[in-house]
Design an enzyme around this catalytic site. Sequence first.
Site, PDB file in Angstrom:
ATOM      1  N   GLU A   1       3.320   4.490   1.630  1.00 59.09           N
ATOM      2  CA  GLU A   1       3.612   3.097   2.022  1.00 59.09           C
ATOM      3  C   GLU A   1       5.109   2.877   2.268  1.00 59.09           C
ATOM      4  O   GLU A   1       5.823   2.414   1.390  1.00 59.09           O
ATOM      5  CB  GLU A   1       3.117   2.109   0.952  1.00 59.09           C
ATOM      6  CG  GLU A   1       3.322   0.657   1.379  1.00 59.09           C
ATOM      7  CD  GLU A   1       2.988  -0.357   0.291  1.00 59.09           C
ATOM      8  OE1 GLU A   1       3.004  -1.567   0.600  1.00 59.09           O
ATOM      9  OE2 GLU A   1       2.727   0.036  -0.856  1.00 59.09           O
TER      10      GLU A   1
ATOM     11  N   LYS B   1      -0.090   3.096   4.454  1.00 59.40           N
ATOM     12  CA  LYS B   1      -0.103   1.637   4.285  1.00 59.40           C
ATOM     13  C   LYS B   1       1.170   1.097   4.925  1.00 59.40           C
ATOM     14  O   LYS B   1       2.270   1.411   4.485  1.00 59.40           O
ATOM     15  CB  LYS B   1      -0.191   1.254   2.806  1.00 59.40           C
ATOM     16  CG  LYS B   1      -0.246  -0.266   2.583  1.00 59.40           C
ATOM     17  CD  LYS B   1      -0.636  -0.630   1.158  1.00 59.40           C
ATOM     18  CE  LYS B   1      -0.616  -2.151   0.962  1.00 59.40           C
ATOM     19  NZ  LYS B   1      -1.149  -2.574  -0.342  1.00 59.40           N
TER      20      LYS B   1
END
Length: 295
Positions: A176, A213
């Site tokens: 992420e 993400k």
Amino acid sequence: MQKEQFERMKNGQGFIAALDQSGGSTPKALELYGIAPDAYSNETEMFDLVHDMRTRLMTSPAFNSDSILGAILFEQTMDRKVEDLYTADYLWEKKGVVPFLKVDKGLAEETDGVQLMKPNPNLDELLHRANERHIFGTKMRSLIKEANPEAIKKVVDQQFEVGKQIIAAGLVPIIEPEVDINSKDKEKSEALLKNEILSQLDNLSESDNVMLKLSIPTIDNFYEELIEHPRVVRVVALSGGYTREKADEALARNHGLIASFSRALSEGLSASQSDEEYNALLKESIKQIYNASIT
């Protein structure tokens, strides 16, 4: 179990619920839920309250595998129980929802327009415990605020270096590198970020798999190459500070990108609501996020 969970994450319809607010963001999460700071006098009481908040969400009839593929947990949540089962076992056995664990230790100070992850010397021990608790994958967050090529490369290099450690432990990492939605050069940062991620993905072996993400891109479908990459199980999007309505609208324009929302999922939910009110509101939230995720 791992094979079944992998298949669900790769091909299932739905989204990931992010229930991983950590120590720093917990007071804010509780306050949004209607529990003021004066309702608890120490960290133990605070974490008890936040576990109650998460338990109510997970045990709601609206929270189920019809719409929700996975849930990201905070370390303390992994070690606690929901209806006499460890949280990950409850999610998978009772709800058919794949459990993930937030493993980063937070963000380092900003340098060159980015925030790397803080050092994490005990990660191997945590990954061992995650396996014991039947966790499928992990999540770790960095933050990009400026389009600095060298700094963005550092962010992605660090993410994949730790990602390989997680893969070696038999788990699937969610990488992420968030781009701040308020960044003045968000679009340029996203272009730099995509190139760095593609470079790393192309160097993975055929047995290595990751999830990504990312912030919802400025240009619709900009992450299509990432979504279709053979080493990527799934690309999920964070709400990043957008309201649920705005995040859902933007997400729906990006085909194949699914939600991994935290605050946008729990928006409007309150400790003072009756179960009937609470469940009806959560059901509607889930329906909206699900519909935006299956475009």
